[in-house]
Design an enzyme around this catalytic site. Structure first.
Site, short mmCIF file in Angstrom:
data_model
loop_
_atom_site.label_atom_id
_atom_site.label_comp_id
_atom_site.label_asym_id
_atom_site.label_seq_id
_atom_site.Cartn_x
_atom_site.Cartn_y
_atom_site.Cartn_z
CG HIS A 25 -1.81 -1.44 1.19
ND1 HIS A 25 -2.50 -1.64 0.54
CD2 HIS A 25 -2.02 -2.12 1.81
CE1 HIS A 25 -2.87 -2.35 0.64
NE2 HIS A 25 -3.52 -3.03 1.81
O1 RIB Z 1 -5.26 0.62 4.26
C1 RIB Z 1 -4.17 0.67 4.13
C2 RIB Z 1 -3.91 1.81 5.12
O2 RIB Z 1 -3.39 1.23 6.72
C3 RIB Z 1 -1.26 1.39 5.13
O3 RIB Z 1 -1.61 2.93 5.18
C4 RIB Z 1 -1.36 0.67 6.34
O4 RIB Z 1 0.60 1.09 6.60
C5 RIB Z 1 -2.54 1.13 7.31
O5 RIB Z 1 -2.12 2.24 7.79
#
Ligand code: RIB
Ligand code: CA
Length: 324
Positions: free
Chosen positions: A251
């Site tokens: 992500h």
């Molecule tokens: O949904 C993914 C996000 O949520 C990323 O930033 C992960 O680190 C969590 O913070």
């Protein structure tokens, strides 16, 4: 060289994103600010220090701790995904002599909080600083509330968050960063600052394969290879056991990738809103992404809807091991 402030809640994927940003030749990390998210903000700041220490020879930017609570909703965290310490349990690892395997470095003391560091830098470098946000948007929303005119000097915001045409990852409706502080997200979307959103719609196209990554960590070796292997194990196990995946999604590194290589992405302009009320759809991001829409409100963001996954992964795997 793009000046950035990295706002983060490390977090295993944040750790990979922090290293990617510091190793990316096109980015100048002016500051790293922490925010409550995956784990409490005190743990996030400690984890940042551990990551920078494990990277070895890295020029440490300004580090400032941010908000410990969302603007108004109750706190949620993601320690079930990232480990109780937020970094895959590496803080509990001991060597044969019972000593901690990973020590956090003494960070240059910064008494200023994250909100004031953001405001200071965007006004010191008007029109030059991009805020790269990979956690809940509480710090940025507080900066907008404190000084809306000053924040207009921000060049732009690139944020990992939201889910438009895919399911959420914390509820069926919502992605974690927006769910954790939906009011902050709405304030940022309404701020008038140019925004690019990197949602689950693209990050779910980028899976880091566990077996391949482990081989690369062993081949790279050294403290950094061992740290990357140790800190990602819990996250790999969570996704294998709960989602039947051979890896986990990158992500936050994908949001770094957008800044370094925007050509890897397809984006559409859209007017994005957030469900701020509690309940089934809290934190849902809502927008009309249809290319042929002919009317509707002025767009307030560019939304990433496509990514060249193999090009991004080549960049990621080259760059993540460029540390010591
Ligand atoms: O949904 C993914 C996000 O949520 C990323 O930033 C992960 O680190 C969590 O913070
Ligand atoms: Ca994060």
């Amino acid at each position: 060289m793009q000046r950035i402030i990295l706002d983060t809640d490390p977090g295993v994927d944040d750790a990979l994103a922090i290293a990617l940003a510091l190793n990316s030749s096109g980015l100048k990390v002016e500051a790293i600010t922490t925010v409550n998210g995956n784990v409490g903000v005190d743990y996030c700041t400690r984890n940042l220090s551990l990551i920078l220490s494990a990277m070895g020879n890295v020029s440490v930017p300004i580090v400032a701790e941010g908000e410990s609570q969302p603007l108004s909703v109750s706190i949620v965290n993601a320690s079930h995904v990232h480990g109780s310490d937020g970094l895959g349990g590496v803080t509990q690892l001991r060597d044969a002599n019972g000593n901690q395997c990973y020590l956090d470095m003494l960070l240059p003391s910064v008494t200023t909080g994250a909100v004031d560091v953001v405001l200071e830098l965007v006004t010191r470098y008007p029109g030059q600083v991009v805020l790269l946000c990979i956690g809940p948007l509480t710090n940025i929303a507080k900066a907008v509330l404190k000084c809306p005119i000053g924040m207009k000097k921000t060049k732009g915001i690139v944020l990992m968050g939201g889910a438009f045409e895919v399911y959420g990852n914390v509820t069926l409706s919502a992605e974690f960063n927006v769910y954790a502080d939906p009011h902050a997200a709405q304030i940022v979307f309404d701020s008038g600052i140019p925004i690019t959103i990197v949602p689950l719609d693209v990050t779910h196209q980028v899976l880091l394969n566990a077996r391949e990554f482990e081989k690369l960590c062993v081949r790279h070796g050294g403290q950094w290879g061992k740290f990357l292997s140790d800190c990602t194990k819990v996250c790999f196990e969570f996704h294998r056991y709960h989602e039947g995946l051979d890896g986990f999604y990158l992500h936050d590194p994908v949001a770094v990738g957008y800044l370094e290589y925007p050509g890897f992405f397809d984006t559409v302009p859209a007017y994005v809103q957030v469900e701020i009320n509690d309940g089934l759809t809290r934190g849902r991001t809502v927008a009309d992404l249809r290319a042929d829409r002919i009317d509707g409100p002025e767009p307030n963001a560019q939304v990433c809807v496509g990514i060249n996954t193999s090009q991004f992964l080549d960049y990621f795997l080259d760059c993540i091991f460029a540390s010591a």
